[in-house]
Scaffold this motif. Structure first.
Motif, PDB file in Angstrom:
ATOM      1  N   SER A 229      -9.513  -6.531  -9.320  1.00  0.00           N
ATOM      2  CA  SER A 229     -10.572  -5.550  -9.586  1.00  0.00           C
ATOM      3  C   SER A 229     -11.023  -4.929  -8.272  1.00  0.00           C
ATOM      4  O   SER A 229     -11.002  -5.566  -7.221  1.00  0.00           O
ATOM      5  CB  SER A 229     -11.765  -6.212 -10.282  1.00  0.00           C
ATOM      6  N   LEU A 230     -11.408  -3.661  -8.343  1.00  0.00           N
ATOM      7  CA  LEU A 230     -11.913  -2.961  -7.176  1.00  0.00           C
ATOM      8  C   LEU A 230     -12.903  -1.904  -7.629  1.00  0.00           C
ATOM      9  O   LEU A 230     -12.896  -1.482  -8.791  1.00  0.00           O
ATOM     10  CB  LEU A 230     -10.782  -2.304  -6.392  1.00  0.00           C
ATOM     11  N   THR A 231     -13.763  -1.491  -6.726  1.00  0.00           N
ATOM     12  CA  THR A 231     -14.742  -0.454  -7.021  1.00  0.00           C
ATOM     13  C   THR A 231     -14.322   0.837  -6.339  1.00  0.00           C
ATOM     14  O   THR A 231     -14.182   0.887  -5.123  1.00  0.00           O
ATOM     15  CB  THR A 231     -16.141  -0.870  -6.536  1.00  0.00           C
ATOM     16  N   ASP A 232     -14.106   1.867  -7.140  1.00  0.00           N
ATOM     17  CA  ASP A 232     -13.709   3.160  -6.597  1.00  0.00           C
ATOM     18  C   ASP A 232     -13.894   4.206  -7.686  1.00  0.00           C
ATOM     19  O   ASP A 232     -14.240   3.882  -8.826  1.00  0.00           O
ATOM     20  CB  ASP A 232     -12.254   3.123  -6.127  1.00  0.00           C
ATOM     21  N   ASP A 233     -13.646   5.465  -7.332  1.00  0.00           N
ATOM     22  CA  ASP A 233     -13.716   6.543  -8.323  1.00  0.00           C
ATOM     23  C   ASP A 233     -12.358   6.699  -8.987  1.00  0.00           C
ATOM     24  O   ASP A 233     -11.331   6.726  -8.314  1.00  0.00           O
ATOM     25  CB  ASP A 233     -14.116   7.857  -7.638  1.00  0.00           C
ATOM     26  N   TYR A 234     -12.361   6.775 -10.298  1.00  0.00           N
ATOM     27  CA  TYR A 234     -11.110   6.922 -11.026  1.00  0.00           C
ATOM     28  C   TYR A 234     -11.309   7.839 -12.229  1.00  0.00           C
ATOM     29  O   TYR A 234     -12.428   8.124 -12.654  1.00  0.00           O
ATOM     30  CB  TYR A 234     -10.570   5.561 -11.477  1.00  0.00           C
ATOM     31  N   GLN A 235     -10.195   8.304 -12.774  1.00  0.00           N
ATOM     32  CA  GLN A 235     -10.216   9.200 -13.927  1.00  0.00           C
ATOM     33  C   GLN A 235      -9.321   8.624 -15.014  1.00  0.00           C
ATOM     34  O   GLN A 235      -8.172   8.281 -14.775  1.00  0.00           O
ATOM     35  CB  GLN A 235      -9.707  10.579 -13.523  1.00  0.00           C
ATOM     36  N   LEU A 236      -9.883   8.504 -16.206  1.00  0.00           N
ATOM     37  CA  LEU A 236      -9.140   8.082 -17.391  1.00  0.00           C
ATOM     38  C   LEU A 236      -8.947   9.300 -18.276  1.00  0.00           C
ATOM     39  O   LEU A 236      -9.896  10.031 -18.545  1.00  0.00           O
ATOM     40  CB  LEU A 236      -9.905   6.995 -18.141  1.00  0.00           C
ATOM     41  N   SER A 237      -7.711   9.526 -18.718  1.00  0.00           N
ATOM     42  CA  SER A 237      -7.470  10.681 -19.588  1.00  0.00           C
ATOM     43  C   SER A 237      -6.528  10.297 -20.725  1.00  0.00           C
ATOM     44  O   SER A 237      -5.674   9.420 -20.581  1.00  0.00           O
ATOM     45  CB  SER A 237      -6.886  11.851 -18.795  1.00  0.00           C
ATOM     46  N   PHE A 238      -6.728  10.965 -21.868  1.00  0.00           N
ATOM     47  CA  PHE A 238      -5.846  10.837 -23.020  1.00  0.00           C
ATOM     48  C   PHE A 238      -5.361  12.226 -23.400  1.00  0.00           C
ATOM     49  O   PHE A 238      -6.145  13.186 -23.442  1.00  0.00           O
ATOM     50  CB  PHE A 238      -6.577  10.233 -24.218  1.00  0.00           C
ATOM     51  N   LEU A 248      -1.915   8.008 -22.136  1.00  0.00           N
ATOM     52  CA  LEU A 248      -3.082   7.747 -21.307  1.00  0.00           C
ATOM     53  C   LEU A 248      -2.650   7.666 -19.851  1.00  0.00           C
ATOM     54  O   LEU A 248      -1.542   7.239 -19.532  1.00  0.00           O
ATOM     55  CB  LEU A 248      -3.804   6.470 -21.737  1.00  0.00           C
ATOM     56  N   ALA A 249      -3.539   8.073 -18.969  1.00  0.00           N
ATOM     57  CA  ALA A 249      -3.276   8.026 -17.538  1.00  0.00           C
ATOM     58  C   ALA A 249      -4.548   7.600 -16.824  1.00  0.00           C
ATOM     59  O   ALA A 249      -5.651   8.051 -17.168  1.00  0.00           O
ATOM     60  CB  ALA A 249      -2.807   9.380 -17.016  1.00  0.00           C
ATOM     61  N   VAL A 250      -4.405   6.719 -15.850  1.00  0.00           N
ATOM     62  CA  VAL A 250      -5.511   6.313 -14.985  1.00  0.00           C
ATOM     63  C   VAL A 250      -5.151   6.749 -13.579  1.00  0.00           C
ATOM     64  O   VAL A 250      -4.080   6.393 -13.061  1.00  0.00           O
ATOM     65  CB  VAL A 250      -5.736   4.788 -15.035  1.00  0.00           C
ATOM     66  N   ARG A 251      -6.040   7.526 -12.957  1.00  0.00           N
ATOM     67  CA  ARG A 251      -5.747   8.096 -11.644  1.00  0.00           C
ATOM     68  C   ARG A 251      -6.900   7.855 -10.687  1.00  0.00           C
ATOM     69  O   ARG A 251      -8.037   7.672 -11.103  1.00  0.00           O
ATOM     70  CB  ARG A 251      -5.530   9.616 -11.755  1.00  0.00           C
ATOM     71  N   LYS A 252      -6.576   7.862  -9.400  1.00  0.00           N
ATOM     72  CA  LYS A 252      -7.626   7.897  -8.395  1.00  0.00           C
ATOM     73  C   LYS A 252      -8.323   9.257  -8.476  1.00  0.00           C
ATOM     74  O   LYS A 252      -7.734  10.249  -8.920  1.00  0.00           O
ATOM     75  CB  LYS A 252      -7.044   7.701  -7.002  1.00  0.00           C
ATOM     76  N   ALA A 253      -9.579   9.307  -8.041  1.00  0.00           N
ATOM     77  CA  ALA A 253     -10.333  10.564  -8.096  1.00  0.00           C
ATOM     78  C   ALA A 253     -11.166  10.706  -6.828  1.00  0.00           C
ATOM     79  O   ALA A 253     -11.352   9.751  -6.068  1.00  0.00           O
ATOM     80  CB  ALA A 253     -11.233  10.591  -9.327  1.00  0.00           C
ATOM     81  N   SER A 371      -6.010  11.416  -6.455  1.00  0.00           N
ATOM     82  CA  SER A 371      -5.614  11.991  -7.744  1.00  0.00           C
ATOM     83  C   SER A 371      -4.231  11.529  -8.192  1.00  0.00           C
ATOM     84  O   SER A 371      -3.713  12.035  -9.186  1.00  0.00           O
ATOM     85  CB  SER A 371      -5.656  13.531  -7.723  1.00  0.00           C
ATOM     86  N   SER A 372      -3.606  10.588  -7.477  1.00  0.00           N
ATOM     87  CA  SER A 372      -2.323  10.074  -7.925  1.00  0.00           C
ATOM     88  C   SER A 372      -2.511   9.050  -9.035  1.00  0.00           C
ATOM     89  O   SER A 372      -3.584   8.484  -9.220  1.00  0.00           O
ATOM     90  CB  SER A 372      -1.565   9.439  -6.760  1.00  0.00           C
ATOM     91  N   THR A 373      -1.432   8.812  -9.754  1.00  0.00           N
ATOM     92  CA  THR A 373      -1.499   7.998 -10.958  1.00  0.00           C
ATOM     93  C   THR A 373      -1.351   6.516 -10.643  1.00  0.00           C
ATOM     94  O   THR A 373      -0.447   6.111  -9.923  1.00  0.00           O
ATOM     95  CB  THR A 373      -0.377   8.419 -11.926  1.00  0.00           C
ATOM     96  N   LEU A 374      -2.249   5.707 -11.198  1.00  0.00           N
ATOM     97  CA  LEU A 374      -2.140   4.256 -11.127  1.00  0.00           C
ATOM     98  C   LEU A 374      -1.362   3.730 -12.329  1.00  0.00           C
ATOM     99  O   LEU A 374      -0.551   2.829 -12.201  1.00  0.00           O
ATOM    100  CB  LEU A 374      -3.531   3.615 -11.091  1.00  0.00           C
ATOM    101  N   LEU A 375      -1.650   4.277 -13.501  1.00  0.00           N
ATOM    102  CA  LEU A 375      -0.971   3.869 -14.726  1.00  0.00           C
ATOM    103  C   LEU A 375      -0.812   5.085 -15.621  1.00  0.00           C
ATOM    104  O   LEU A 375      -1.757   5.854 -15.804  1.00  0.00           O
ATOM    105  CB  LEU A 375      -1.775   2.794 -15.467  1.00  0.00           C
ATOM    106  N   GLU A 376       0.382   5.278 -16.180  1.00  0.00           N
ATOM    107  CA  GLU A 376       0.641   6.345 -17.133  1.00  0.00           C
ATOM    108  C   GLU A 376       1.594   5.811 -18.187  1.00  0.00           C
ATOM    109  O   GLU A 376       2.685   5.349 -17.874  1.00  0.00           O
ATOM    110  CB  GLU A 376       1.240   7.557 -16.429  1.00  0.00           C
ATOM    111  N   VAL A 377       1.154   5.840 -19.452  1.00  0.00           N
ATOM    112  CA  VAL A 377       1.965   5.261 -20.514  1.00  0.00           C
ATOM    113  C   VAL A 377       1.697   6.006 -21.817  1.00  0.00           C
ATOM    114  O   VAL A 377       0.590   6.474 -22.069  1.00  0.00           O
ATOM    115  CB  VAL A 377       1.652   3.754 -20.675  1.00  0.00           C
ATOM    116  N   GLU A 378       2.740   6.139 -22.651  1.00  0.00           N
ATOM    117  CA  GLU A 378       2.611   6.774 -23.960  1.00  0.00           C
ATOM    118  C   GLU A 378       2.640   5.693 -25.036  1.00  0.00           C
ATOM    119  O   GLU A 378       3.512   4.817 -25.031  1.00  0.00           O
ATOM    120  CB  GLU A 378       3.744   7.772 -24.182  1.00  0.00           C
ATOM    121  N   LEU A 379       1.664   5.771 -25.974  1.00  0.00           N
ATOM    122  CA  LEU A 379       1.488   4.742 -27.001  1.00  0.00           C
ATOM    123  C   LEU A 379       1.338   5.385 -28.368  1.00  0.00           C
ATOM    124  O   LEU A 379       1.039   6.580 -28.477  1.00  0.00           O
ATOM    125  CB  LEU A 379       0.219   3.921 -26.724  1.00  0.00           C
TER     126      LEU A 379
END
Length: 777
Positions: A229-238, A248-253, A371-379
């Motif tokens: 776990s870490l504390t930072d700014d991130y963006q979750l999108s669907f 869904l994608a989780v990115r740095k922001a 703004s690079s992707t940490l996790l990107e997956v299609e479900l």
């Protein structure tokens, strides 16, 4: 959640701000007052969602923007252009919605304030003492390019969607997207190869006296699963790529952190503590030099006074190795002392593994660009809805566990995880988690310098520098690949980053693979470990003997590694601020290629024979060397070597059998004689001097708080001494000798020799325990 009644008409004051033209005709960025949106019922004043409350009553602005053609830039990275077919690989985020077709998008974005709810599970709200934080919500609606924008806005705002509400995901049309950007506690899961955690840090588990050999045996396929776990700014999108599917994608922001010293606050916990506990026996056996059960059997027999003379001698050697009571003076406390040692080892093991995972994850995370992707997956939609609530809270752990489960393998498409296409991160190189399968070695040679800079809303920056050199060196025989990773990164933001704000590290690796390893190839690989102070000469012979049984029978990989931490590197740098010709001559001599001849069979013999030869050669280069090449001719190098073998009594005694080979330069030559080594590894003096210049520049940059941009030049100066395998051996020998003069000695550097055996799927890791009082190997 409060249900918002459908608007019959977009309020006139808002409608007037939306141009009455087609989506394709005009680029717009319309600013709306949020209080107007809440007053008209388009946004609710407050949402109480249990875990947190979301308020739109603040005076922050909301915006409406459109995207209608290639070239439009979405700061959220959701909409964008597809990468060109011939574009080089990039760690930049891939857009989920692609411009250039017959559709465009209207984006509705609003900012709210987040407060922890009654459950208190939204833990990031209290980070750094804050009780509320800003969150940005965006709704992307796809429309034909010929659609009227004002009419589209009326339709869209009549039924607003908020990502925090899971039912809004079901309302996404094909080509639509929702995003949620916030500063928070982000949790994810990592699977790492257990064996990889100990390829460089056995020294942290040294509960043994100096000069003892540590040998750790473990399984290559064993995994350790951790929560990070870490504390930072991130963006979750669907987004919805097709009916019934969600991506869904989780990115740095961009960071909203105002504090300059907060840092990432990375924490690590084991997802399966029992799995780590099960490996404790391997570590205990490595430290004791005997299996745990065997030691306990001997202790019990000692207490019962039934030890045979051989057993007594073995127990005493184990106790002396561990710093316990070899004379068995107090038998009543012997078992207690052993149990206390086991507890210390267990605590140290947990600390070492967590520190390795945390440091490696932070290294990787800081080098992923903003703004690079940490996790990107299609479900499928049902699965996405199931994990929605946890994802909004920043928890990826349960989703990661679901993705790893074998029974779910065909139910999703992984696009990206920490810049890789795999969840299990094994066979790592350097400080990184994700250089699995030696990606760095795919090219015959590579030199990489990369800056990553993340800026927060106050304009402060957090930077990371990657300086990496790798090569496949045919002249090194079995040891035909190597890599060096120069680390420099900042954990916290600074208004004007200076070199003193960075943490530094250096990782050196010699790697080789052979289907059927010969005894000579094994001895050459072990010799690398002695050159770098990983093993002493006695342990080198012991390690070679242990591995004899595997020669010619199985595929073998060998790794020799040095890893120098920030603290140790800062201690070493001031110790080499002028060119010391004797130090470099000794290191160059030890680095000479191994062979079975007496003069070359150990680094110590090579030092006695070749150090005076190298010193004479370097001195003559300084005085008479060619202006263009900076080297003497190979013929002259052969003459210098021959003179010492014929005239110097020490050299002659050890190397007389090499005189015929050394005294004549016969091109094209190989990589054995002194003349051949100087010819194949050009500009040695210049590289050694530039290496010193790099350390001088690094010290001054830190002390004088120069710009972090100085690190480019620092790395360029240093890497010249590891752009051939021979010079890399020299660089490691120099650093090892410098380390011996520090308070912690060679024990302050992580040093290991690792052997992987394909048939048994075992990994053996060796390292000699060194302290400040240990004699020079």
């Amino acid at each position: 959640m409060k249900v918002i009644e459908t608007l019959a008409n977009l309020p006139a004051e808002l409608a007037e701000k939306i141009p009455d033209v087609k989506l394709q005709d005009q680029d717009i960025r319309v600013t709306l007052a949020q209080e107007g949106l809440t007053r008209e019922g388009i946004l609710p004043p407050k949402l109480n969602l249990g875990d947190f409350a979301l308020s739109f009553e603040a005076s922050a602005e909301a915006t409406v923007r459109n995207f209608n053609s290639p070239g439009d830039v979405d700061e959220n990275g959701i909409v964008g252009e597809a990468a060109a077919a011939n574009a080089p690989p990039s760690d930049s985020a891939r857009p989920q919605l692609i411009l250039g077709g017959d559709k465009g998008w209207m984006r509705y974005q609003a900012t709210g304030l987040v407060k922890a709810g009654a459950s208190g599970r939204y833990s990031f709200v209290s980070a750094n003492g804050k009780t509320e934080l800003s969150a940005s919500l965006s709704d992307y609606r796809a429309h034909p390019l010929a659609r009227n924008m004002r009419e589209a806005a009326k339709e869209d705002l009549a039924s607003p969607r908020l990502l925090v509400n899971s039912t809004d995901l079901t309302k996404l049309g094909t080509g639509d997207a929702l995003s949620w950007r916030v500063r928070g506690m982000l949790e994810t899961g990592l699977d790492l190869g257990w064996a990889d955690l100990f390829t460089t840090n056995l020294g942290d588990l040294s509960f043994v006296r100096s000069s003892e050999l540590i040998e750790l045996k473990t399984s290559i396929v064993a995994l350790v699963r951790a929560r990070v776990s870490l504390t930072d700014d991130y963006q979750l999108s669907f987004s919805r790529p097709s009916p019934g599917r969600l991506q869904l994608a989780v990115r740095k922001a961009k960071s909203h952190e105002a504090s300059q010293g907060a840092g990432l606050g990375i924490q690590v916990a084991f997802a399966d503590p029992e799995a780590v506990q099960a490996r404790l026996k391997e570590v205990l056996s490595a430290l004791a030099g005997q299996a745990e059960a065997k030691v306990e059997e001997l202790i019990d027999k000692a207490i019962q006074k039934v030890l045979t003379p051989d057993q007594l001698a073995l127990l005493r050697s184990v106790l002396e190795r561990l710093g316990l009571d070899p004379e068995l003076v107090n038998l009543d406390h012997l078992k207690q002392e052993w149990e206390e040692l086991k507890q210390k080892v267990e605590a140290a093991l947990e600390k070492v593994v967590k520190a390795r995972i945390g440091a490696a994850f932070q290294y990787e995370y800081l080098r992923i660009s903003e703004s690079s992707t940490l996790l990107e997956v299609e479900l499928d939609e049902a699965t996405a809805l199931n994990f929605h609530g946890q994802l909004v809270l920043g928890n990826l752990v349960d989703l990661m566990s679901w993705l790893r489960a074998p029974e779910n393998a065909g139910r999703f498409t992984l696009k990206n995880y920490l810049n890789t296409a795999s969840f299990t991160l094994q066979q790592t190189v350097g400080f990184s988690l994700s250089l699995g399968t030696f990606e760095v070695f795919k090219a015959r040679g590579s030199l990489k310098q990369t800056w990553v800079s993340q800026e927060n809303t106050q304009g402060a920056r957090r930077q990371a520098f990657l300086g990496q050199r790798a090569y496949e060196d045919a002249l090194m025989g079995h040891r035909n690949r190597w890599a060096v990773d120069f680390r420099a990164d900042m954990e916290s933001f600074a208004p004007a980053p200076a070199a003193s704000d960075f943490r530094y590290g250096l990782h050196m690796l010699l790697w080789g693979q052979k289907k059927k390893l010969t005894k000579q190839e094994l001895q050459a690989a072990v010799d690398d470990a002695v050159v770098w102070g990983v093993l002493d000469a006695n342990d080198a012979a012991s390690v070679t003997a242990k591995l004899d049984a595997h020669l010619g029978k199985t595929d073998v990989q060998t790794q020799v590694e040095l890893k120098i931490s920030d603290e140790m590197l800062r201690e070493l740098v001031p110790r080499l601020q002028t060119f010391d010709i004797k130090l470099f001559s000794r290191a160059l001599a030890r680095a000479m290629p191994w062979s079975e001849q007496t003069a070359r069979v150990t680094p110590e013999f090579r030092k006695l024979v070749y150090a005076p030869i190298w010193e004479s050669y370097l001195t003559e280069v300084m005085n008479k060397g060619s202006f263009l090449s900076g080297d003497l001719s190979p013929t002259r190098a052969a003459q210098i070597a021959a003179w010492f073998i014929e005239k110097d009594s020490t050299v002659k005694q050890l190397a007389s059998g090499l005189l015929l080979r050394e005294k004549t330069w016969q091109p094209p030559g190989g990589n054995f004689s002194f003349a051949e080594v100087t010819d194949k590894n050009r500009n040695t003096l210049a590289k050694c001097r530039r290496f010193v210049d790099g350390l001088v520049r690094l010290r001054r940059s830190i002390e004088e708080r120069r710009s972090g941009e100085e690190l480019r030049t620092v790395h360029s100066d240093l890497e010249g001494l590891w752009n051939t395998g021979f010079h890399l051996r020299t660089a490691g020998a120099v650093l090892a000798e410098l380390a011996k003069g520090t308070a912690r000695g060679l024990g302050g550097i992580e040093r290991t020799f690792t052997v992987r055996l394909a048939d048994s799927q075992e990994q053996l890791v060796f390292s000699t325990a060194w302290g400040p009082s240990t004699p020079t190997p």
